[in-house]
Enzyme design. Structure first.
Site, PDB file in Angstrom:
ATOM      1  N   TYR A  38      39.651  51.325  80.292  1.00  0.00           N
ATOM      2  CA  TYR A  38      38.363  51.656  80.149  1.00  0.00           C
ATOM      3  C   TYR A  38      37.969  53.164  80.703  1.00  0.00           C
ATOM      4  CZ  TYR A  38      34.256  50.931  77.282  1.00  0.00           C
ATOM      5  OH  TYR A  38      32.882  51.396  76.345  1.00  0.00           O
ATOM      6  N   LYS A  93      48.124  34.918  56.882  1.00  0.00           N
ATOM      7  CA  LYS A  93      48.762  36.139  56.732  1.00  0.00           C
ATOM      8  C   LYS A  93      49.052  36.756  57.811  1.00  0.00           C
ATOM      9  CE  LYS A  93      50.110  38.164  52.734  1.00  0.00           C
ATOM     10  NZ  LYS A  93      50.472  37.687  51.586  1.00  0.00           N
ATOM     11  N   GLU A 135      44.509  41.337  49.620  1.00  0.00           N
ATOM     12  CA  GLU A 135      44.820  40.023  49.394  1.00  0.00           C
ATOM     13  C   GLU A 135      43.741  39.375  48.688  1.00  0.00           C
ATOM     14  OE1 GLU A 135      47.738  36.962  50.176  1.00  0.00           O
ATOM     15  OE2 GLU A 135      47.776  39.260  50.730  1.00  0.00           O
ATOM     16  N   ASP A 136      44.224  38.459  47.663  1.00  0.00           N
ATOM     17  CA  ASP A 136      43.482  37.658  46.849  1.00  0.00           C
ATOM     18  C   ASP A 136      42.255  37.985  46.363  1.00  0.00           C
ATOM     19  OD1 ASP A 136      45.324  35.472  47.724  1.00  0.00           O
ATOM     20  OD2 ASP A 136      43.903  34.535  49.144  1.00  0.00           O
ATOM     21  N   ASP A 161      49.642  40.237  46.378  1.00  0.00           N
ATOM     22  CA  ASP A 161      49.399  39.203  45.131  1.00  0.00           C
ATOM     23  C   ASP A 161      50.348  40.012  44.040  1.00  0.00           C
ATOM     24  OD1 ASP A 161      47.856  37.135  46.339  1.00  0.00           O
ATOM     25  OD2 ASP A 161      46.454  38.717  46.565  1.00  0.00           O
ATOM     26  N   ALA A 194      49.117  36.036  32.671  1.00  0.00           N
ATOM     27  CA  ALA A 194      48.828  37.738  32.580  1.00  0.00           C
ATOM     28  C   ALA A 194      47.872  38.163  33.600  1.00  0.00           C
ATOM     29  CB  ALA A 194      48.247  38.105  30.986  1.00  0.00           C
ATOM     30  N   GLY A 195      48.002  37.642  34.649  1.00  0.00           N
ATOM     31  CA  GLY A 195      47.063  37.951  35.986  1.00  0.00           C
ATOM     32  C   GLY A 195      47.755  39.317  36.755  1.00  0.00           C
ATOM     33  N   ALA A 196      47.557  39.403  37.900  1.00  0.00           N
ATOM     34  CA  ALA A 196      48.012  40.544  38.702  1.00  0.00           C
ATOM     35  C   ALA A 196      49.417  40.377  39.026  1.00  0.00           C
ATOM     36  CB  ALA A 196      47.408  40.529  40.126  1.00  0.00           C
ATOM     37  N   ASN A 285      51.833  26.748  41.510  1.00  0.00           N
ATOM     38  CA  ASN A 285      51.918  26.216  42.788  1.00  0.00           C
ATOM     39  C   ASN A 285      50.512  25.399  43.087  1.00  0.00           C
ATOM     40  OD1 ASN A 285      53.591  25.365  44.781  1.00  0.00           O
ATOM     41  ND2 ASN A 285      53.567  27.349  45.903  1.00  0.00           N
ATOM     42  N   ASN A 317      56.425  34.780  49.080  1.00  0.00           N
ATOM     43  CA  ASN A 317      56.206  36.256  49.311  1.00  0.00           C
ATOM     44  C   ASN A 317      56.411  36.621  50.665  1.00  0.00           C
ATOM     45  OD1 ASN A 317      55.216  36.207  46.747  1.00  0.00           O
ATOM     46  ND2 ASN A 317      53.368  36.969  47.255  1.00  0.00           N
TER      47      ASN A 317
END
Length: 760
Positions: A38, A93, A135-136, A161, A194-196, A285, A317
């Site tokens: 520092y 994650k 994410e999400d 995702d 039909a999502g991401a 899932n 993933n």
């Protein structure tokens, strides 16, 4: 494996709450350390970075730091639960990034749903990071947030995702098509959801060769068609000009079903209506669109993948994002582009076709995972993922012009990755390289055992030696067929078979000549040739092979005895001993005697030391030897310390150039600073000890097994010392990798064996 609510809550709460922490990487124990960390010392790197912003990669953690960022609007299957409720997922994650690829993470939860504001916040904090993992975040906002950040930032931005499932499932698709015998540009793909994830999977499949008109996508209202007026700009890309609506209509004749929707929407009748050799990826899932059991029961030709770990072919993933970011960070990539994603796909697909390490088989309670319908995707615990995917991604970044750094030596880069993860074993790598330089003919006893046979395939495929299989031919061929192992071009010898009668007779006569004055007659010698240890060692003695490995299914002494009777020793005192190589994060240690001499005298300890030194030098390592006991330099004057002291006195007098000392306690042996400060007269000074001689078999045996179990050290051996020929003994029921390592050691032993006798 099922878990309860209480299990999960206790896991996250007990001890230090949460799953990640920040730890310092520089010294901090002194005032000088703190003044450098520092004020005032920290000002110097600040000024350097002000002049050259890229120096942030030199002086800060930026180059290995990823921001895992979420607003909590699409958390797992829980939906929009908000940023703070999604924090456990973001921490998780971070844990996966660290343990699988040594990438550091700050998880950041943003309480914001407006796209413009989210982009503004993330862009403002981006200088902290070398990359950003979104994410999400729910669709369609996730598409715009990612696209705008990719355009406005010069670091990788990756919405896992969207792309994670796409990359892993694409690798599985390529391999499933190969097994099914289908061409990617001819298949019909039905996507339920039909999502991401669904949209990005479809786009990636198309970039790999699937025709856009062959992708049939359904959302919660049915097939997306050109006649529908409720499709957003992302969905309209996949609209079909069709009158069909329901899944049961669309799926007829389909080659692939990709489910990214909800459980139990696909039934057996629908699977039966698909094309021959159908591919079903039911990825909802924890409840998939159709259970693995139902799909398999519907038709035997189906290839199934799910998102679950308790069934074959888990699309997980974690097979992608840690290693993709690792490769991107290591070349300071400005982005993760399509070519980098496709490179990850191809690397994953190819890895599934390679021999699976026995540690991976053991982790998943499998005897032999092999490429096929139940293994189209590598397992998450495969240690090779980082050395296959990260280099592929880094190379693609360089080839497409988004890398700021170039990697020139790819082999060294893979070594660096293994070192980073603590899985690099330089000694074994060097031994295997030496073995390959001059291939030796190595006999494997117990070749009619699966593990030995699997190891033989590795030895042959990696060109470590030329294997000769000793065992029951019919049993060997049956095991090979059952486990898809190839033995057709290997030499197989059944020492009990009729076609070996003349060889048994010739070997028996040689043994009789050696042992006729030691109680062995011709009939007894002939009977001994029915024992694979005697027969195999006689092959080496007679020059029909260069080395022998046995002991997998019998006692240690059952291999040592024929080795002594046939080959004899390589030293004037007919002394033998046993040694293990103990691989630790600090490097290799050589432990002896761990297998042969129960209560050695001082002279025996000295002789064991000399044999061990001779062996260690074969590995191009100069031995620094400590003879250990429970006392230090005369503090106890009888028992094993006295024997150790006598051995050291003999060695100092007769081998003055040898770096050896004792007796000493283990802490002084392994702590050179402590040893030098307390015993400055020691011949070892402050050198690092790499070779340890134990005062008894019990202490040596206990030590290496404790290192194995508690210290998580890798154990290689036992290596038999003092035998005139390259003959080595396996631990009973050891692993495939251990057998391969011993084969390499036996091959190097065969390269370095000399006829001269060691003077003891």
């Amino acid at each position: 494996m099922s878990t309860t609510k209480q299990d999960a809550l206790q896991y996250h709460e007990n001890g230090r709450p949460g799953k990640i922490e920040v730890i310092p990487t520089k010294p901090y124990s002194s005032q000088l350390d703190l003044s450098l960390a520092y004020s005032p010392g920290v000002a110097e790197p600040c000024k350097e970075i002000e002049q050259n912003p890229d120096d942030a990669y030199r002086y800060t953690a930026k180059g290995n730091l990823v921001g895992v960022i979420s607003n909590g609007t699409a958390v797992l299957g829980l939906g929009d639960i908000g940023p703070i409720a999604g924090k456990p997922v973001m921490e998780g994650k971070g844990l996966l990034f660290k343990v699988f690829a040594d990438v550091d993470v700050f998880d950041i939860e943003i309480d914001e749903k407006n796209v413009d504001e989210m982009v503004k916040v993330i862009k403002a904090i981006a200088p902290t990071f070398g990359g950003i993992n979104l994410e999400d975040i729910k669709a369609p906002e996730c598409f715009e947030v990612e696209t705008r950040l990719q355009q406005e930032l010069d670091i990788p931005v990756f919405h896992d995702d969207q792309h994670g499932t796409a990359i892993i499932s694409a690798a599985g698709l390529l391999n499933a098509l190969e097994i099914a015998g289908k061409k990617i540009d001819e298949i019909k793909v039905v996507v339920n959801g039909a999502g991401a994830s669904a949209i990005m999977c479809s786009k990636l499949y198309i970039s790999l060769g699937v025709k856009r008109e062959n992708v049939w996508m359904l959302d919660s209202k049915g097939l997306m068609t050109t006649s529908r007026t409720n499709l957003n700009k992302y969905k309209i890309e996949f609209a079909q000009d069709s009158e069909l609506t329901a899944l049961e209509e669309v799926i007829q004749g389909a080659d692939m079903f990709l489910g990214l929707s909800k459980g139990n929407v696909l039934n057996q009748a629908m699977v039966k209506s698909m094309a021959p050799n159908p591919i079903v990826f039911a990825l909802a899932n924890p409840v998939p669109e159709i259970s693995y059991e139902e799909a398999i029961a519907a038709r035997p030709d189906v290839i199934v993948a799910t998102g679950r770990s308790d069934y074959p072919n888990q699309v997980n993933n974690v097979l992608g994002f840690p290693f993709i970011f690792r490769g991107a960070l290591d070349v300071r990539a400005k982005a993760i582009n399509e070519e980098m994603k496709k490179a990850a796909v191809y690397a994953l697909a190819e890895l599934a076709k390679k021999d699976v390490p026995d540690k991976v088989n053991a982790a998943y309670k499998s005897q032999n995972l092999i490429f096929g319908k139940e293994y189209i995707i590598p397992k998450p615990l495969d240690p090779r993922l980082i050395t296959e995917i990260a280099p592929a991604v880094a190379k693609a970044a360089m080839e497409t012009g988004v890398a700021r750094l170039d990697i020139a030596d790819w082999e060294q880069y893979k070594i660096d990755l293994m070192k980073r993860m603590g899985i690099y074993n330089k000694l074994i790598r060097d031994i295997r390289t030496r073995a390959k330089a001059d291939l030796k003919r190595i006999i494997f006893s117990d070749a009619d055992n699966f593990k030995v046979l699997k190891a033989i395939e590795v030895v042959r495929s990696q060109k470590i030696a030329e294997p000769i299989l000793l065992g029951d031919r019919q049993k060997i061929e049956e095991i090979a067929k059952e486990n898809n192992l190839s033995v057709h071009d290997l030499e197989i010898i059944d020492n009990k078979a009729a076609d070996q009668a003349s060889r048994r007779q010739a070997y028996a006569e040689l043994l009789y000549q050696k042992r006729q004055r030691k109680g062995l007659n011709r009939e007894g010698a002939l009977n001994q040739m029915l024992d694979p240890n005697y027969f195999g060692i006689m092959m080496v003695e007679n020059g029909d092979a260069d080395g022998f490995i046995g002991g997998f299914s019998n006692k240690y002494a059952d291999t040592i005895r024929p080795a002594l009777q046939i080959a004899g020793t390589n030293n004037t005192l007919n002394h033998i001993a046993g040694m293990y190589i103990v691989m630790t994060k600090k490097g290799p240690y050589f432990f002896a005697d761990t297998t042969v001499n129960y209560q050695p005298s001082g002279r025996t300890l000295a002789d064991t030391t000399l044999l061990t030194v001779n062996e260690v030098r074969k590995f191009n390592i100069e031995p620094v030897v400590a003879l250990v006991s429970y006392s230090n330099f005369g503090s106890t004057r009888n028992g094993s310390p006295l024997r150790v002291r006598n051995a050291v006195e003999y060695l100092h007098e007769n081998y003055p150039d040898l770096l050896v000392d004792g007796e000493m306690q283990a802490n002084y042996a392994f702590n050179p600073e402590l040893r030098a400060s307390r015993f400055p007269f020691s011949k070892l000074g402050n050198r690092e000890v790499n070779t340890v001689i134990f005062p008894s078999l019990s202490s040596g045996n206990i030590a290496y097994k404790m290192m194995n179990e508690l210290g998580q050290a890798e154990i290689i051996g036992p290596i038999l010392l003092g035998i005139k020929k390259p003959i080595h003994v396996l631990q009973q029921q050891c692993s495939v990798r251990e057998i391969v390592d011993m084969a390499a050691i036996t091959a190097v032993d065969a390269q370095t064996k000399e006829d001269k006798i060691i003077e003891l």
